[in-house]
Design an enzyme around this catalytic site. Structure first.
Site, PDB file in Angstrom:
ATOM      1  N   LYS A  23      42.271  58.235  -1.778  1.00 44.83           N
ATOM      2  CA  LYS A  23      42.830  58.132  -3.124  1.00 44.83           C
ATOM      3  C   LYS A  23      41.941  58.783  -4.178  1.00 44.83           C
ATOM      4  CE  LYS A  23      45.901  54.358  -2.096  1.00 44.83           C
ATOM      5  NZ  LYS A  23      45.571  54.003  -0.694  1.00 44.83           N
TER       6      LYS A  23
HETATM    7  C1  LIG Z   1      46.504  53.781   0.236  1.00 49.11           C
HETATM    8  C2  LIG Z   1      46.049  53.919   1.627  1.00 49.11           C
HETATM    9  C3  LIG Z   1      46.947  54.237   2.651  1.00 49.11           C
HETATM   10  C4  LIG Z   1      48.417  54.391   2.398  1.00 49.11           C
HETATM   11  O1  LIG Z   1      48.695  55.486   1.569  1.00 49.11           O
HETATM   12  P1  LIG Z   1      50.127  55.630   0.883  1.00 49.11           P
HETATM   13  O2  LIG Z   1      50.024  56.776  -0.054  1.00 49.11           O
HETATM   14  O3  LIG Z   1      50.370  54.325   0.192  1.00 49.11           O
HETATM   15  O4  LIG Z   1      51.083  55.872   1.974  1.00 49.11           O
HETATM   16  C5  LIG Z   1      46.441  54.411   3.924  1.00 49.11           C
HETATM   17  N1  LIG Z   1      45.127  54.257   4.192  1.00 49.11           N
HETATM   18  C6  LIG Z   1      44.237  53.944   3.231  1.00 49.11           C
HETATM   19  C7  LIG Z   1      42.806  53.774   3.585  1.00 49.11           C
HETATM   20  C8  LIG Z   1      44.666  53.775   1.925  1.00 49.11           C
HETATM   21  O5  LIG Z   1      43.785  53.472   0.960  1.00 49.11           O
END
Ligand SMILES: *Cc1c(COP(=O)(O)O)cnc(C)c1O
Length: 462
Positions: free
Chosen positions: A112
Site C-alpha cells: 500500500k
Molecule cells: C491490503 C492488502 C491486501 C489486499 O489488497 P486489496 O487491494 O484490498 O485487494 C493483501 N495483502 C496485504 C498485505 C494487504 O495489506
C-alpha cells in the site's frame, strides 16, 4: 482526462477533483472516462527503465491537465525515495516459471506504500496550490492505515483519522498506526470488524453536512489515484520478463479487489496479461462470485492474513461496471441489492469477468503449509497474504506463461503466523527495529457513526 462515476449520476471530475473527493456523490467510484492504450512499442521501451520513469510514462495520460510534467516527475521522485530497495518492486524467482513481485520495501512494509506515498505527495501539491485544508478519513484492516499515516504525517494541510477494528490487526500494524507522534495523526480503534469501519467511512461520505463541514477526503482503495499507482508495477514486472513479446499472468492476494483491479487496467492499456488470478483466504466472497455462486455477503472470519478479512470488496464495483457494459444504472441497482445481502451476476457479466479473472481460496492450514514449503523449496520467507497468493498461483500456473505472484507484505509484519509456520522469527528491517519501544497513542471508540463524527469534529485543527 475526465473521470466518471460507476453509478452514472455524479458530475464528471478532473483527476485532481476525483482524487481529492474519493467517493462519488452518487455513492459510486470514479473511473477514467476512457482507458488510454499504450502501443506495443511504447510498452517494449519500458524494459530496463528506472521504476520512477516507468511510473511517469504509465500514469501521465491519467493526470495531465491536473499537474505539469516536471511537477509530476518530482512528485513521483519524492514518493519513492524512502523505499529500502533501488528497484522499488524487485522480482524474485521461486521456480522455473513462478516469480514473486516484492512490494514490501516501502516505509510500512506493505504494497500500500506504493499508492499512499504517491497520494501524499499529490495531495500536498494540489492542496497547497488551492490554499485548502482537508480531513482524511480511512478504514483499514491493518495496512492501509499505517501507509496513510506514514504518507500524511506532518503535512499541515491535512488531518488524518484512521479507523481500525480493535483487536483485529497485528501488533506491528497497530504500532505503526499508534506510534507516530505528529499532531495531525489520529488512530481510532473501533469496537467492530473491518466491514464496520469501512461502512462508517462510507456513511460519513454520504452525510453531506459532515462531509462538507470537515472537508472530508478519502484515501481508501476506492480512490482512483491509488489504483493508478498500482498499475505501474504490473508494467515494470511484465516488461522485465519479456512483455510485450511474451505474455505473463499474475496472482494477487485480494481483499478489496483494488490491487488486482489495477492489473485489469494494465491489461486494458495493452499489457499482454494472460490471466489475472484472485487469491482469497477463507473470506472468499470473490472466489464464490467468480465461481458462479453470486455475490452474497457472509460473516467476516478473522484469519492469519487479516488484511484480506473482507466480505464486501469495494473495488469489485469497478469490475462490475465494465462487466455490465459500462451501465451505471445496472451497477446502482446491484449495489442496492447488496444492502439486502447480495445479488446474482448476469450471465453476460459472468462471461466478461471470466475472460480476465480466475480465482482460488486457501484455508488457514494451507497458508501455513505454503509458508513452510516456500522457505524449504525457494529459501524465501513470505507473509501469510503472500502465501495465499503462492498457493493459488501454483494451482493455476501453466508451463508456457510465467506466473507472477504479488508479495504484498514483509513477513515481519505478521511475525506470529510466520513463526508458527516456519519456526523462524522474521526480524524487522533495522530502520524500524525500535517500533516496540515507542509510546502508543490511540482512542478506542464505539461502532457508532455519531460518536465517530463527533470525535473527528472535535479533533481537527482549527
Ligand atoms: C491490503 C492488502 C491486501 C489486499 O489488497 P486489496 O487491494 O484490498 O485487494 C493483501 N495483502 C496485504 C498485505 C494487504 O495489506
Amino acid at each position: 482526462m475526465k473521470y466518471i462515476s460507476t453509478r452514472g449520476q455524479a458530475p464528471e471530475l478532473t483527476f485532481e477533483e476525483a482524487m481529492l473527493t474519493g467517493l462519488a456523490r452518487d455513492g459510486g467510484l470514479y473511473l477514467p472516462a476512457e482507458i488510454p492504450v499504450m502501443s506495443q512499442d511504447e510498452i517494449a521501451a519500458l524494459a530496463g527503465l528506472p521504476y520512477e520513469e516507468i511510473a511517469f510514462r504509465v500514469m501521465w495520460p491519467y493526470v495531465s491537465g491536473s499537474f505539469a510534467e516536471d511537477e509530476f516527475q518530482e512528485i513521483i521522485a519524492r514518493a519513492y525515495e524512502g523505499f529500502g530497495h533501488d528497484a522499488r518492486a524487485p522480482l524474485k524467482q521461486l521456480n522455473e516459471n513462478h516469480f514473486l513481485l516484492e512490494l514490501f520495501h516501502g516505509p510500512t512494509l506493505a504494497f500500500k506504500d506504493f499508492a499512499m506515498q504517491l497520494i501524499g505527495q499529490l495531495f500536498q501539491v494540489a492542496l497547497k496550490r488551492r490554499g485548502e485544508r482537508v480531513t482524511i478519513v480511512g478504514a483499514t484492516s491493518g495496512d492501509t492505515g499505517s501507509a496513510a499515516i506514514e504518507a500524511f504525517r506532518g503535512l499541515d494541510a491535512v488531518d488524518v483519522f484512521i479507523l481500525f477494528p480493535h483487536g483485529r490487526v497485528s501488533e506491528v500494524q497497530r504500532r505503526q498506526m499508534t506510534t507516530p507522534a505528529d499532531s495531525n495523526v489520529h488512530a481510532l480503534a473501533v469496537d467492530g470488524d473491518f466491514d464496520d469501519c469501512q461502512a462508517a467511512v462510507k456513511d460519513m461520505f454520504n452525510d453531506f453536512d459532515f462531509r462538507d463541514g470537515v472537508k472530508l477526503a478519502g484515501v481508501n482503495s476506492i480512490n482512483f489515484a491509488r489504483v493508478l499507482a498500482q498499475v505501474v508495477y504490473y508494467f515494470s514486472a511484465a516488461t522485465s520478463l519479456g512483455a510485450p513479446h511474451r505474455k505473463v499472468s499474475f496472482t494477487v492476494p485480494t481483499g478489496n479487489f483494488g490491487d488486482i483491479f489495477a492489473g485489469y487496467i494494465a491489461k486494458r492499456m495493452g499489457l499482454p496479461i494472460d490471466r489475472l488470478v484472485v487469491a482469497t483466504n477463507q473470506n472468499d466472497i470473490l472466489h464464490r462470485c467468480l465461481s458462479g455462486e453470486g455475490y452474497f455477503k457472509g460473516d467476516t472470519i478473522p484469519s492469519i492474513s487479516p488484511s484480506m478479512d473482507i466480505q464486501v470488496s469495494s473495488n469489485f464495483e469497478r469490475a462490475l461496471y465494465y462487466a455490465y457494459g459500462e451501465d451505471g444504472a445496472a451497477v446502482a441497482q446491484l449495489m442496492d441489492e447488496l444492502k439486502n445481502g447480495g445479488f446474482n451476476v448476469s450471465q453476460g457479466a459472468m462471461e466478461a469477468l471470466r475472460e480476465n479473472f480466475d480465482s482460488g481460496r486457501v484455508s488457514e492450514d494451507e497458508t501455513l503449509a505454503t509458508i513452510k514449503t516456500t522457505l524449504a523449496n525457494s529459501a524465501e520467507l513470505v507473509c501469510p497474504h503472500t502465501a495465499v497468493g503462492i498457493k493459488v498461483a501454483e494451482d493455476h500456473r501453466t508451463a508456457d506463461v510465467p506466473m507472477i505472484t504479488l508479495a504484498t507484505a514483509h513477513p515481519a509484519k505478521f511475525p506470529a503466523a510466520v513463526e508458527k509456520a516456519s519456526d523462524v522469527h522474521p526480524p524487522l528491517p533495522s530502520r524500524m527495529s525500535d517500533l516496540y519501544e515507542r509510546p502508543e497513542r490511540v482512542t478506542r471508540i464505539a461502532n457508532d457513526l455519531g460518536a465517530i463524527e463527533d470525535h473527528i469534529k472535535r479533533h481537527i485543527a482549527e
